[in-house]
Design a protein around this motif. Structure first.
Motif, mmCIF file in Angstrom:
data_model
loop_
_atom_site.group_PDB
_atom_site.id
_atom_site.type_symbol
_atom_site.label_atom_id
_atom_site.label_comp_id
_atom_site.label_asym_id
_atom_site.label_seq_id
_atom_site.Cartn_x
_atom_site.Cartn_y
_atom_site.Cartn_z
ATOM 1 N N PHE A 1 0.877 -1.172 0.000
ATOM 2 C CA PHE A 1 0.000 0.000 0.000
ATOM 3 C C PHE A 1 0.912 1.218 0.000
ATOM 4 O O PHE A 1 1.694 1.420 0.929
ATOM 5 N N SER A 2 0.812 2.015 -1.049
ATOM 6 C CA SER A 2 1.780 3.097 -1.250
ATOM 7 C C SER A 2 1.816 4.099 -0.110
ATOM 8 O O SER A 2 2.839 4.725 0.131
ATOM 9 N N CYS A 3 0.715 4.226 0.640
ATOM 10 C CA CYS A 3 0.722 5.199 1.741
ATOM 11 C C CYS A 3 1.734 4.836 2.826
ATOM 12 O O CYS A 3 2.072 5.695 3.641
ATOM 13 N N TRP A 4 2.222 3.610 2.849
ATOM 14 C CA TRP A 4 3.217 3.204 3.846
ATOM 15 C C TRP A 4 4.636 3.168 3.280
ATOM 16 O O TRP A 4 5.582 2.861 4.001
ATOM 17 N N ASN A 5 4.803 3.474 1.997
ATOM 18 C CA ASN A 5 6.150 3.518 1.435
ATOM 19 C C ASN A 5 6.928 4.650 2.094
ATOM 20 O O ASN A 5 6.371 5.724 2.346
ATOM 21 N N PRO A 6 8.197 4.420 2.389
ATOM 22 C CA PRO A 6 8.982 5.433 3.115
ATOM 23 C C PRO A 6 8.964 6.830 2.487
ATOM 24 O O PRO A 6 8.970 7.825 3.198
ATOM 25 N N SER A 7 8.915 6.930 1.173
ATOM 26 C CA SER A 7 8.964 8.246 0.527
ATOM 27 C C SER A 7 7.590 8.838 0.237
ATOM 28 O O SER A 7 7.506 9.955 -0.283
ATOM 29 N N ASP A 8 6.523 8.131 0.578
ATOM 30 C CA ASP A 8 5.185 8.630 0.262
ATOM 31 C C ASP A 8 4.766 9.720 1.244
ATOM 32 O O ASP A 8 4.830 9.520 2.456
ATOM 33 N N PRO A 9 4.320 10.881 0.752
ATOM 34 C CA PRO A 9 3.908 11.965 1.656
ATOM 35 C C PRO A 9 2.682 11.603 2.503
ATOM 36 O O PRO A 9 2.452 12.223 3.543
ATOM 37 N N ASN A 10 1.905 10.618 2.081
ATOM 38 C CA ASN A 10 0.739 10.203 2.857
ATOM 39 C C ASN A 10 1.123 9.457 4.136
ATOM 40 O O ASN A 10 0.323 9.372 5.064
ATOM 41 N N ARG A 11 2.324 8.914 4.179
ATOM 42 C CA ARG A 11 2.757 8.114 5.331
ATOM 43 C C ARG A 11 2.666 8.900 6.640
ATOM 44 O O ARG A 11 2.040 8.453 7.599
ATOM 45 N N ALA A 12 3.289 10.059 6.687
ATOM 46 C CA ALA A 12 3.266 10.867 7.919
ATOM 47 C C ALA A 12 1.843 11.287 8.256
ATOM 48 O O ALA A 12 1.450 11.285 9.425
ATOM 49 N N GLN A 13 1.057 11.624 7.248
ATOM 50 C CA GLN A 13 -0.326 12.014 7.489
ATOM 51 C C GLN A 13 -1.142 10.848 8.034
ATOM 52 O O GLN A 13 -1.954 11.029 8.943
ATOM 53 N N ALA A 14 -0.935 9.652 7.483
ATOM 54 C CA ALA A 14 -1.680 8.478 7.948
ATOM 55 C C ALA A 14 -1.316 8.116 9.385
ATOM 56 O O ALA A 14 -2.142 7.558 10.111
ATOM 57 N N LEU A 15 -0.125 8.433 9.795
ATOM 58 C CA LEU A 15 0.293 8.153 11.167
ATOM 59 C C LEU A 15 -0.218 9.193 12.162
ATOM 60 O O LEU A 15 -0.304 8.905 13.351
ATOM 61 N N THR A 16 -0.534 10.386 11.688
ATOM 62 C CA THR A 16 -0.905 11.462 12.609
ATOM 63 C C THR A 16 -2.357 11.895 12.533
ATOM 64 O O THR A 16 -2.799 12.679 13.374
ATOM 65 N N VAL A 17 -3.118 11.400 11.563
ATOM 66 C CA VAL A 17 -4.518 11.800 11.445
ATOM 67 C C VAL A 17 -5.284 11.415 12.714
ATOM 68 O O VAL A 17 -4.977 10.408 13.356
ATOM 69 N N THR A 18 -6.257 12.241 13.076
ATOM 70 C CA THR A 18 -7.040 11.994 14.290
ATOM 71 C C THR A 18 -8.532 11.930 13.953
ATOM 72 O O THR A 18 -8.946 12.215 12.828
ATOM 73 N N ASP A 19 -9.312 11.613 14.972
ATOM 74 C CA ASP A 19 -10.768 11.543 14.822
ATOM 75 C C ASP A 19 -11.390 12.869 14.407
ATOM 76 O O ASP A 19 -12.554 12.895 14.013
ATOM 77 N N SER A 20 -10.661 13.949 14.506
ATOM 78 C CA SER A 20 -11.220 15.237 14.095
ATOM 79 C C SER A 20 -11.397 15.302 12.573
ATOM 80 O O SER A 20 -12.129 16.152 12.080
ATOM 81 N N ASP A 21 -10.754 14.408 11.843
ATOM 82 C CA ASP A 21 -10.916 14.322 10.391
ATOM 83 C C ASP A 21 -12.122 13.436 10.087
ATOM 84 O O ASP A 21 -12.110 12.251 10.421
ATOM 85 N N PRO A 22 -13.173 13.976 9.472
ATOM 86 C CA PRO A 22 -14.384 13.183 9.242
ATOM 87 C C PRO A 22 -14.157 11.952 8.364
ATOM 88 O O PRO A 22 -14.778 10.913 8.586
#
Length: 143
Positions: free
Chosen positions: A60-81
Motif C-alpha cells: 500500500f503506497s501510503c506506507w512507502n517510506p517516501s510517500d507523503p501520505n505516510r506521515a499524514q496516515a500516522l498522525t490523522v485523528t478523529d477530528s478528520d471526518p
C-alpha cells in the motif's frame, strides 16, 4: 505520533484506507478495506491477517517510506471526518461485517497512472470504483 508497523487491525486498516483513498470518499475507502479483507481471508505473501496485510512492504503506497501520505496516515485523528468514517468501516471489517463491493478483488491501481501495471491483466479485472481499478490476482491469479 504512531509508529510502524501498526499491529491493531482496526487502526492499521483505517489508516491504510484513509491513506490510500480518502480522496475517493467513503465508497473508495470501503473498496480498499475490501481488498484488505480479501487478502487477509486468503493468506499469502501479502500477509496473514488484517494488520499484516496492511503493513506488508510495498503493498500500500501510503506506507512507502517516501510517500507523503505516510506521515499524514500516522498522525490523522478523529477530528478528520474521513478518518472517523474509515475507523467505523475498519471496525466492521475486523468484525466480519463489512460488505465487499470489489467482487473479491485483492489488488488495485490508480487509473491516473500513465499505464497499467504489468500484473493488471484483463482476465483478472473485477471493477472500477472512483479512480481505482480492482483485480483478483490471488497467489496465482485464480478465483
Amino acid at each position: 505520533m504512531l509508529t510502524l508497523p501498526l499491529t491493531d487491525p482496526t487502526q492499521a486498516a483505517a489508516r491504510t484506507a484513509w491513506g490510500e483513498a480518502r480522496g475517493e470518499g467513503a465508497r473508495g475507502m470501503l473498496a480498499v478495506l475490501g481488498v484488505i479483507g480479501n487478502r487477509a481471508a486468503r493468506p499469502a505473501w501479502w500477509g496473514h491477517d488484517i494488520a499484516g496485510v496492511c503493513m506488508a512492504r510495498w503493498q500500500f503506497s501510503c506506507w512507502n517510506p517516501s510517500d507523503p501520505n505516510r506521515a499524514q496516515a500516522l498522525t490523522v485523528t478523529d477530528s478528520d471526518p474521513q478518518f472517523k468514517k474509515a475507523q467505523q468501516m475498519a471496525a466492521l471489517l475486523v468484525s466480519g461485517a463489512l460488505p465487499d463491493i470489489t467482487n473479491g478483488a485483492d489488488s488495485y491501481y490508480d487509473t491516473r497512472m500513465p499505464r497499467p501495471p504489468a500484473w493488471a491483466a484483463p482476465q483478472f479485472y473485477r471493477c472500477t470504483i472512483g479512480r481505482h481499478a480492482f483485480f483478483r490476482m490471488g497467489p496465482f491469479g485464480e478465483g
